[in-house]
Design a protein around this motif. Structure first.
Motif, PDB file in Angstrom:
ATOM      1  N   THR A 267      13.929   3.988   2.681  1.00 36.93           N
ATOM      2  CA  THR A 267      13.397   2.657   2.387  1.00 36.93           C
ATOM      3  C   THR A 267      11.987   2.764   1.832  1.00 36.93           C
ATOM      4  N   ASP A 268      11.672   1.931   0.822  1.00 33.45           N
ATOM      5  CA  ASP A 268      10.316   1.930   0.275  1.00 33.45           C
ATOM      6  C   ASP A 268       9.718   0.526   0.184  1.00 33.45           C
ATOM      7  N   ALA A 269      10.320  -0.462   0.853  1.00 30.82           N
ATOM      8  CA  ALA A 269       9.780  -1.821   0.848  1.00 30.82           C
ATOM      9  C   ALA A 269       8.419  -1.845   1.524  1.00 30.82           C
ATOM     10  N   ARG A 270       7.492  -2.627   0.993  1.00 31.76           N
ATOM     11  CA  ARG A 270       6.162  -2.759   1.580  1.00 31.76           C
ATOM     12  C   ARG A 270       5.537  -4.066   1.111  1.00 31.76           C
ATOM     13  N   ALA A 271       4.555  -4.504   1.861  1.00 31.78           N
ATOM     14  CA  ALA A 271       3.798  -5.691   1.478  1.00 31.78           C
ATOM     15  C   ALA A 271       2.588  -5.236   0.673  1.00 31.78           C
ATOM     16  N   THR A 272       2.443  -5.734  -0.548  1.00 34.14           N
ATOM     17  CA  THR A 272       1.240  -5.476  -1.337  1.00 34.14           C
ATOM     18  C   THR A 272       0.262  -6.593  -1.010  1.00 34.14           C
ATOM     19  N   LEU A 273      -0.829  -6.233  -0.355  1.00 37.83           N
ATOM     20  CA  LEU A 273      -1.760  -7.230   0.158  1.00 37.83           C
ATOM     21  C   LEU A 273      -2.883  -7.540  -0.809  1.00 37.83           C
TER      22      LEU A 273
END
Length: 200
Positions: free
Chosen positions: A167-173
């Motif tokens: 998995t590579d999902a992330r929140a770009t803040l």
């Protein structure tokens, strides 16, 4: 030319009888490298991890009052990032690192209080940026939360069991606040991440 730096650990003891200031012990060298991270457990044992320019990841266990490593391990090579040590409860320890050059998050495990370590395991397919915050245990059970910055500030959670290794999902803040990232859990299932955009 690469310069070698020594990671130093100074033992600090506190006088229990008098409310005087803490007294520092004699500093000693645990190894060569940079970016040390320290965890002290309930028994007063210090657990230290760091890396060098090879790059390798190291671990040192220092019992309370000792003046050297009771356990010293060189764990791996060819991994770029800053290692962090995390207490998993009981005698379980983790060394977690976002490998920004390899675009992955890695984990080493010890079930015997640092005496032996597993090889590095990829637990997430994202490694973030060069400036990493200390990983947080939670907010979900069996998860670590990571945040990093430079070139952008991102946050992601990774399961300790490796079930999210692809998995590579992330929140770009933020695309602009890209330095000095720090994170904390809110206590209600969330987290707060702060970063510096260098404009004060």
């Amino acid at each position: 030319m690469l310069m070698r730096r020594r990671a130093l650990l100074a033992i600090v003891t506190t006088a229990l009888l008098a409310p005087a200031a803490a007294q520092a012990g004699v500093p000693f060298t645990v190894g060569e490298g940079a970016s040390p991270h320290l965890l002290v457990d309930g028994a007063g044992t210090a657990h230290v991890t760091w890396s060098d320019e090879t790059p390798r990841v190291f671990y040192c266990r220092v019992p309370r009052g000792a003046a050297g490593c009771a356990v010293l391990r060189a764990l791996s090579s060819d991994i770029g990032g800053r290692p962090f040590i995390v207490h998993g409860g009981g005698g379980t320890l983790y060394i977690a690192m976002n490998d920004y050059s390899g675009r992955r998050t890695l984990l080493w495990r010890s079930a015997d209080n640092g005496a032996n370590w597993s090889p590095p395991q990829q637990i997430y397919a994202w490694g973030g940026g060069t400036d990493a915050a200390e990983p947080l245990v939670g907010p979900q059970a069996g998860q670590l939360t990571f945040a990093s910055s430079n070139p952008q500030t991102t946050a992601w959670g990774a399961a300790l069991d490796g079930s999210e290794s692809g998995t590579d999902a992330r929140a770009t803040l933020s695309e602009s606040a890209v330095h000095d990232v720090r994170a904390a859990l809110t206590g209600d299932g969330g987290a707060i991440v702060v970063a510096n955009d260098l404009t004060n």
